[in-house]
Scaffold this active site. Structure first.
Site, PDB file in Angstrom:
ATOM      1  N   ASP A  96      33.112  -4.124   5.878  1.00 27.73           N
ATOM      2  CA  ASP A  96      32.424  -3.213   4.981  1.00 27.73           C
ATOM      3  C   ASP A  96      31.780  -2.109   5.824  1.00 27.73           C
ATOM      4  O   ASP A  96      31.025  -2.407   6.753  1.00 27.73           O
ATOM      5  CB  ASP A  96      31.329  -4.019   4.256  1.00 27.73           C
ATOM      6  CG  ASP A  96      31.048  -3.518   2.866  1.00 27.73           C
ATOM      7  OD1 ASP A  96      31.026  -2.284   2.696  1.00 27.73           O
ATOM      8  OD2 ASP A  96      30.828  -4.351   1.981  1.00 27.73           O
ATOM      9  N   ASP A 197      31.716   1.798   1.501  1.00 28.93           N
ATOM     10  CA  ASP A 197      30.632   1.697   0.530  1.00 28.93           C
ATOM     11  C   ASP A 197      30.349   3.064  -0.117  1.00 28.93           C
ATOM     12  O   ASP A 197      30.336   4.084   0.589  1.00 28.93           O
ATOM     13  CB  ASP A 197      29.388   1.216   1.304  1.00 28.93           C
ATOM     14  CG  ASP A 197      28.233   0.818   0.408  1.00 28.93           C
ATOM     15  OD1 ASP A 197      28.429  -0.059  -0.443  1.00 28.93           O
ATOM     16  OD2 ASP A 197      27.132   1.375   0.585  1.00 28.93           O
ATOM     17  N   GLU A 245      34.644   2.313  -2.567  1.00 26.72           N
ATOM     18  CA  GLU A 245      33.832   1.991  -3.731  1.00 26.72           C
ATOM     19  C   GLU A 245      33.442   3.323  -4.362  1.00 26.72           C
ATOM     20  O   GLU A 245      32.777   4.145  -3.721  1.00 26.72           O
ATOM     21  CB  GLU A 245      32.582   1.208  -3.324  1.00 26.72           C
ATOM     22  CG  GLU A 245      31.790   0.768  -4.545  1.00 26.72           C
ATOM     23  CD  GLU A 245      30.338   0.454  -4.241  1.00 26.72           C
ATOM     24  OE1 GLU A 245      29.714  -0.254  -5.026  1.00 26.72           O
ATOM     25  OE2 GLU A 245      29.802   0.943  -3.213  1.00 26.72           O
ATOM     26  N   HIS A 319      29.645  -8.776  -5.389  1.00 28.71           N
ATOM     27  CA  HIS A 319      28.254  -9.101  -5.063  1.00 28.71           C
ATOM     28  C   HIS A 319      27.248  -8.242  -5.825  1.00 28.71           C
ATOM     29  O   HIS A 319      26.050  -8.479  -5.719  1.00 28.71           O
ATOM     30  CB  HIS A 319      28.049  -8.917  -3.558  1.00 28.71           C
ATOM     31  CG  HIS A 319      28.228  -7.485  -3.144  1.00 28.71           C
ATOM     32  ND1 HIS A 319      29.451  -6.838  -3.217  1.00 28.71           N
ATOM     33  CD2 HIS A 319      27.343  -6.562  -2.699  1.00 28.71           C
ATOM     34  CE1 HIS A 319      29.289  -5.587  -2.826  1.00 28.71           C
ATOM     35  NE2 HIS A 319      28.031  -5.385  -2.505  1.00 28.71           N
ATOM     36  N   ASP A 320      27.729  -7.230  -6.547  1.00 26.12           N
ATOM     37  CA  ASP A 320      26.820  -6.334  -7.269  1.00 26.12           C
ATOM     38  C   ASP A 320      26.814  -6.581  -8.775  1.00 26.12           C
ATOM     39  O   ASP A 320      26.183  -5.833  -9.526  1.00 26.12           O
ATOM     40  CB  ASP A 320      27.230  -4.873  -7.054  1.00 26.12           C
ATOM     41  CG  ASP A 320      26.934  -4.402  -5.644  1.00 26.12           C
ATOM     42  OD1 ASP A 320      25.992  -4.926  -5.026  1.00 26.12           O
ATOM     43  OD2 ASP A 320      27.661  -3.507  -5.161  1.00 26.12           O
TER      44      ASP A 320
HETATM   45  C1  GLC Z   1      27.093  -0.457  -2.782  1.00 24.32           C
HETATM   46  C2  GLC Z   1      26.957  -1.906  -2.386  1.00 24.32           C
HETATM   47  C3  GLC Z   1      25.620  -2.392  -2.831  1.00 24.32           C
HETATM   48  C4  GLC Z   1      24.557  -1.574  -2.131  1.00 24.32           C
HETATM   49  C5  GLC Z   1      24.791  -0.066  -2.296  1.00 24.32           C
HETATM   50  C6  GLC Z   1      24.021   0.713  -1.276  1.00 24.32           C
HETATM   51  O1  GLC Z   1      27.056  -0.259  -4.144  1.00 24.32           O
HETATM   52  O2  GLC Z   1      28.028  -2.644  -2.899  1.00 24.32           O
HETATM   53  O3  GLC Z   1      25.443  -3.762  -2.606  1.00 24.32           O
HETATM   54  O4  GLC Z   1      23.307  -1.900  -2.634  1.00 24.32           O
HETATM   55  O5  GLC Z   1      26.126   0.293  -2.131  1.00 24.32           O
HETATM   56  O6  GLC Z   1      24.604   0.586  -0.007  1.00 24.32           O
END
Ligand code: GLC
Ligand code: CA
Length: 539
Positions: A96, A197, A245, A319-320
């Site tokens: 990641d 990310d 993402e 995880h979110d």
């Molecule tokens: C992404 C991650 C999340 C994090 C955010 C800030 O959405 O998946 O867990 O809080 O980015 O890095």
């Protein structure tokens, strides 16, 4: 050669996967000890959430050093070992990369704070607004303003997330050079994939007040994101798997980011289907999900990505997000069937599937009843905001129990007794570990786990599922989600009964061969409650 259609990715949340030394925090040695299990499942790649040194204000998404391993997880030797051991079992490792921001404990940020101009240019330091106060009215994704004042500099810095996560200035070529060095570092160690990310937030358009929003239109899909992605791709080459993402993205943009000719990302996570239970887009208000809305959203995206030549990361859990079984299925009744139905929707659509740790055994929301159980910064901030808005303690906790990201972050349930750690886990376990666990799943041929294995095997044996076209099938009954996958002469039909009632199936499918069903004895004429069934057209 990298073939995205053949990949099946398993997401590991290292903190909660397997602890090897009894400190209550999962670690890399723990992951190594579970590789045989993952090989048995049949996945091709493991994505690990951040394991770098971090003060942990957002569970590792606040990185203080991109080229090290946080001692709680192990060290670089352990990572090297993990890469080698995974490779022996035919799996690659994806890491990641959190490049929209660094931790405010990162060396660059510390030098910026101490007044070094060079490093201030790595970030967005801005003067207060003309009348004083933050430079713009944008909101942080975790609540409150996204500007933090630094008194001794007389400047604010930008943090789209927590104030411990300062946004990097990608306009600065020096920043991009540093990022390439980080990528090289991990490639040299043997990493074969990267998850980027919130990558569509890296190019900021302008720093102005947003008159009708929270600021996102000023930094989402900014003018240079695609250029930056092309630079990365040119640098790392074609054989490295990348997934971005994407926050609040349109299908058109998403396809552009992931179309092979554009040489940007291999594929992308998009989230519209995970907002179908947000009233007016609001995460922290409850509403039951609407099945038609879910199906139409998934369908619309599948069609647009197909038409425009993009490639999706297929997922219902990460995880979110709270656990999809509790959210779109039922975690009290027909649990296993609902879990299998969601598995089929993840593994038979067009794109590359992602399995999040625990979904393969049917893990559910923990639904903590007390604030002390929560660890996540977003959940804790939201608690405060909801209370300040006048909600009662009880209402607020009810919302957290359904919506908190911690629902997905409870320890992996290996055995009835837990099996995650010998010590005190960093976050409480879900009490249903006694009935939902790997040990029992492995023994039961009808378990969710074995269904995942079957689905994976089926996917690997079918060109239609891996790379065929997808087409929606309209059924008489509106509660069945049905589609067809086809490639050459091969035609596969996937049926999902989103109700807990028996529903008749269309006549023309009665001659089809049943490849897989979530029921032991599928009935020719009917789908059982929340059954999913995969059929093949015969000559
Ligand atoms: C992404 C991650 C999340 C994090 C955010 C800030 O959405 O998946 O867990 O809080 O980015 O890095
Ligand atoms: Ca540990």
């Amino acid at each position: 050669m990298l073939d995205l259609t053949k990949e099946i990715i398993y997401q590991i949340y290292p903190r909660s996967f397997q602890d090897s030394n009894g400190d209550g925090i999962g670690d890399i040695q723990g992951i190594i000890s579970r590789l045989d299990y993952l090989e048995m499942l049949g996945v091709s790649c493991l994505w690990l959430n951040p394991v770098y040194p971090s003060p942990g204000c957002d569970n590792g998404y606040d990185v203080a050093d991109y080229k090290e391993i946080d001692p709680v997880f192990g060290n670089l030797q352990d990572m090297k070992k993990l890469i080698e051991e995974a490779e022996k079992r035919g799996m690659k490792i994806m890491l990641d990369m959190v490049f929209n921001h660094t931790s405010t404990e990162h060396g660059w940020f510390k030098r910026a704070l101490s007044g070094e101009k060079k490093y201030q240019d790595y970030y967005f330091f801005k003067a207060p607004a003309p009348g004083g106060g933050p430079p713009t009215n944008w909101k942080s994704k975790f609540g409150g303003t996204c500007w933090e004042y630094v008194p001794n500099l007389g400047l604010y810095y930008l943090h789209l997330f927590d104030k411990g996560q300062a946004d990097l200035n990608w306009e600065n070529p020096q920043v991009r050079k540093e990022i390439m060095e980080v990528l090289d570092f991990w490639l040299e160690l043997g990493v074969k994939g990267f998850r980027f990310d919130v990558i569509n937030l890296i190019s900021k358009r302008a720093f102005e007040d947003d008159s009708d929003g929270d600021g996102r239109s000023y930094y989402t899909d900014g003018p240079k994101v695609e250029q930056y992605l092309k630079e990365i791709r040119a640098h790392i080459g074609e054989d490295i798997l990348t997934v971005g993402e994407l926050s609040s993205v349109s299908a058109e943009r998403c396809a552009a980011y992931t179309k092979p000719e554009n040489r940007e990302l291999s594929m992308a996570f998009h989230f519209h289907h995970l907002k179908v239970d947000y009233p007016d887009g609001e995460k922290w208000r409850l509403m039951p999900f609407d099945f038609n809305h879910l199906r139409e959203t998934l369908h619309e995206w599948d069609m647009k990505m197909q038409e425009k030549g993009g490639w999706s990361a297929l997922f219902f859990n990460c995880h979110d997000q709270p656990r999809s079984l509790s959210r779109f299925g039922n975690d009290r009744r027909y649990q296993a069937r609902w879990a299998k139905l969601l598995a089929s929707l993840t593994l038979t659509r067009r794109g590359t599937p992602y399995i999040y740790q625990g979904e393969e055994i049917g893990m559910t929301n923990a639904g903590f009843e007390c604030l002390d159980d929560y660890r996540d910064v977003e959940s804790l901030n939201s608690y405060q905001i909801l209370r300040d808005n006048g909600l009662s303690e009880e209402e607020t906790l009810q919302i957290l129990a359904a919506r908190s990201r911690d629902n997905a972050r409870t320890p992996m349930q290996w055995r009835r007794e837990g099996g995650f750690t010998e010590g005190e886990p960093w976050i409480s376990e879900n009490q249903n570990k006694r009935t939902v666990n790997v040990e029992d799943s492995l023994k039961d041929p009808e378990s969710v786990f074995h269904f995942y294995r079957e689905l994976i095997r089926l996917r690997k044996s079918s060109d239609a599922i891996q790379k065929g076209r997808i087409e929606m099938i309209r059924m008489d009954n509106d509660s069945i989600y049905a589609y067809k996958r086809s490639y050459g002469d091969e035609e596969i039909v996937c049926l999902h009964n989103f109700t807990e009632n028996k529903l008749p199936i269309r006549r023309d499918f009665k001659d089809h061969q049943v490849l897989l069903s979530s029921c032991e004895k599928p009935d020719q004429t009917c789908l059982s409650p929340c059954e999913c069934r995969i059929l093949k057209k015969t000559a």
